[in-house]
Design a protein around this motif. Structure first.
Motif, short mmCIF file in Angstrom:
data_model
loop_
_atom_site.label_atom_id
_atom_site.label_comp_id
_atom_site.label_asym_id
_atom_site.label_seq_id
_atom_site.Cartn_x
_atom_site.Cartn_y
_atom_site.Cartn_z
N SER A 61 16.08 4.48 -2.78
CA SER A 61 14.69 4.92 -3.51
C SER A 61 13.66 4.21 -2.82
O SER A 61 13.83 3.24 -2.29
N TRP A 62 12.58 5.06 -2.49
CA TRP A 62 11.63 4.64 -1.67
C TRP A 62 10.36 5.39 -1.95
O TRP A 62 10.20 6.34 -2.73
N VAL A 63 9.47 4.52 -1.57
CA VAL A 63 7.71 5.07 -1.81
C VAL A 63 7.09 4.89 -0.62
O VAL A 63 7.33 4.11 0.20
N ALA A 64 6.25 5.83 -0.19
CA ALA A 64 5.07 5.87 0.91
C ALA A 64 3.85 5.65 0.76
O ALA A 64 3.61 6.24 -0.57
N ARG B 116 0.63 -8.79 -2.98
CA ARG B 116 1.68 -7.98 -3.11
C ARG B 116 2.64 -8.02 -4.39
O ARG B 116 3.26 -7.02 -4.94
N ARG B 117 2.62 -9.22 -4.79
CA ARG B 117 3.62 -9.76 -5.94
C ARG B 117 2.88 -8.93 -7.23
O ARG B 117 3.70 -8.78 -8.38
N HIS B 118 1.63 -8.67 -7.10
CA HIS B 118 0.89 -8.52 -8.35
C HIS B 118 0.30 -7.06 -8.24
O HIS B 118 -0.27 -6.32 -9.12
N ARG B 119 0.51 -6.30 -7.19
CA ARG B 119 0.07 -4.97 -6.82
C ARG B 119 1.11 -4.01 -7.35
O ARG B 119 2.40 -3.75 -6.72
N PRO B 120 0.82 -3.24 -8.67
CA PRO B 120 2.02 -2.30 -9.07
C PRO B 120 2.27 -0.80 -8.26
O PRO B 120 1.21 -0.62 -7.51
N VAL B 121 3.33 -0.62 -8.17
CA VAL B 121 3.49 0.76 -7.60
C VAL B 121 3.51 1.90 -8.68
O VAL B 121 4.25 1.70 -9.47
N VAL C 131 4.81 -3.96 -5.37
CA VAL C 131 5.04 -3.78 -3.71
C VAL C 131 5.89 -4.79 -3.23
O VAL C 131 6.96 -4.36 -2.26
N ALA C 132 6.04 -5.98 -3.87
CA ALA C 132 7.13 -7.02 -3.33
C ALA C 132 8.19 -6.59 -3.64
O ALA C 132 9.17 -7.49 -3.01
N ASN D 132 -2.56 0.21 3.55
CA ASN D 132 -2.40 -0.89 3.26
C ASN D 132 -1.93 -0.95 1.62
O ASN D 132 -2.96 -0.65 0.70
N CYS D 133 -0.68 -1.48 1.44
CA CYS D 133 -0.40 -1.57 -0.12
C CYS D 133 -1.03 -2.50 -1.15
O CYS D 133 -0.91 -2.55 -1.96
N ALA D 134 -1.81 -3.46 -0.60
CA ALA D 134 -2.32 -4.41 -1.15
C ALA D 134 -3.87 -4.06 -1.50
O ALA D 134 -4.46 -4.74 -2.18
N VAL D 135 -4.32 -3.02 -0.82
CA VAL D 135 -5.56 -2.60 -1.42
C VAL D 135 -5.47 -1.50 -2.42
O VAL D 135 -4.75 -0.46 -2.53
N GLY D 136 -6.47 -1.65 -3.25
CA GLY D 136 -6.44 -0.82 -4.55
C GLY D 136 -6.50 0.74 -4.44
O GLY D 136 -5.90 1.31 -5.19
#
Length: 227
Positions: free
Chosen positions: A120-123, A54-59, A67-68, A127-131
């Motif tokens: 500020s929010w994002v939905a 999650r620290r490396h998964r970009p939003v 994500v983190a 699972n946010c860790a999945v590409g």
């Protein structure tokens, strides 16, 4: 996306943390993202490898980041993450948080509350860790982004006809950086003993006791060695 417009209103969102963390959360008056939480966590229930992803998964939409950088909320209880926590406890899995889901406390709010507060929010649709997970910043798009029938279902495991249920059940509502406790509707715990513990945390802090509901059906509650 899932073609379903039956979004509940208000749209409940829930974050859970270990009850050991609650005194520091209450003192701070807010929840912090994983990248800025610092010493606030007395007991960490998250899996290290998942946190690293999650620290490396970009939003991919504003306010961007990773994500983190966001405080995570789910749209439904009994999440896949909580299931892993409950099973690790049941199976006595080494190297993992051992306490199970009983000490976990839900902090409950709504997407509408966050939106009205202009945070500020994002939905996400899963699972946010999945590409392959997709995101939105538009409140109205939650109707089709999130699989609401699956959010209401008690069982969410993947099956031969649908191998994506587990990912979709983990759909998230992410609040950037921090979330003020003033936006909470209340707290949920598994037992009356835990209810009293939460109330005592607020009494110790010299604060008005919040609404704390007991909902064992929001938990798995596995015991050690249970089949």
């Amino acid at each position: 996306m899932v073609a379903n417009t039956e979004r509940p209103r208000p749209t409940t969102i829930m974050h859970f943390t270990h009850i050991d963390n609650l005194p520091r959360v209450v003192k701070a008056g807010r929840l912090f993202s994983d990248t800025s939480v610092g010493p606030q966590l007395a007991t960490n229930v998250g899996a290290a490898e998942i946190k690293a992803r999650r620290r490396h998964r970009p939003v991919p939409c504003p306010p961007y980041g990773f994500v983190a950088d966001y405080v995570p909320f789910y749209f439904a209880p009994r999440s896949p993450m909580m299931y892993r926590i409950a099973c690790d406890h049941r199976d006595g899995k080494l190297g993992c948080y051992p306490g199970g889901d009983d000490p976990l406390v839900y902090l409950v709010s709504s997407a509408e509350q966050v939106h009205a507060a202009r945070l500020s929010w994002v939905a996400s649709d899963g699972n946010c860790a999945v590409g392959l997970t997709t995101f939105t910043t538009v409140l109205g798009e939650l109707a089709t982004l999130v699989d609401w029938p699956l959010m209401r279902a008690r069982f969410w495991r993947d099956g031969d006809e649908d191998m994506d249920r587990m990912r979709r059940r983990a759909a998230e509502f992410l609040v950037h950086r921090e979330f003020p406790l003033s936006l909470l509707a209340g707290y949920v715990v598994r037992t009356m003993d835990r209810q009293e513990q939460v109330r005592q945390v607020f009494r110790d802090a010299g604060m008005i006791e919040p609404y704390v509901d007991v909902r064992p059906d929001w938990y798995y509650g596995y015991k050690r060695g249970e089949v």
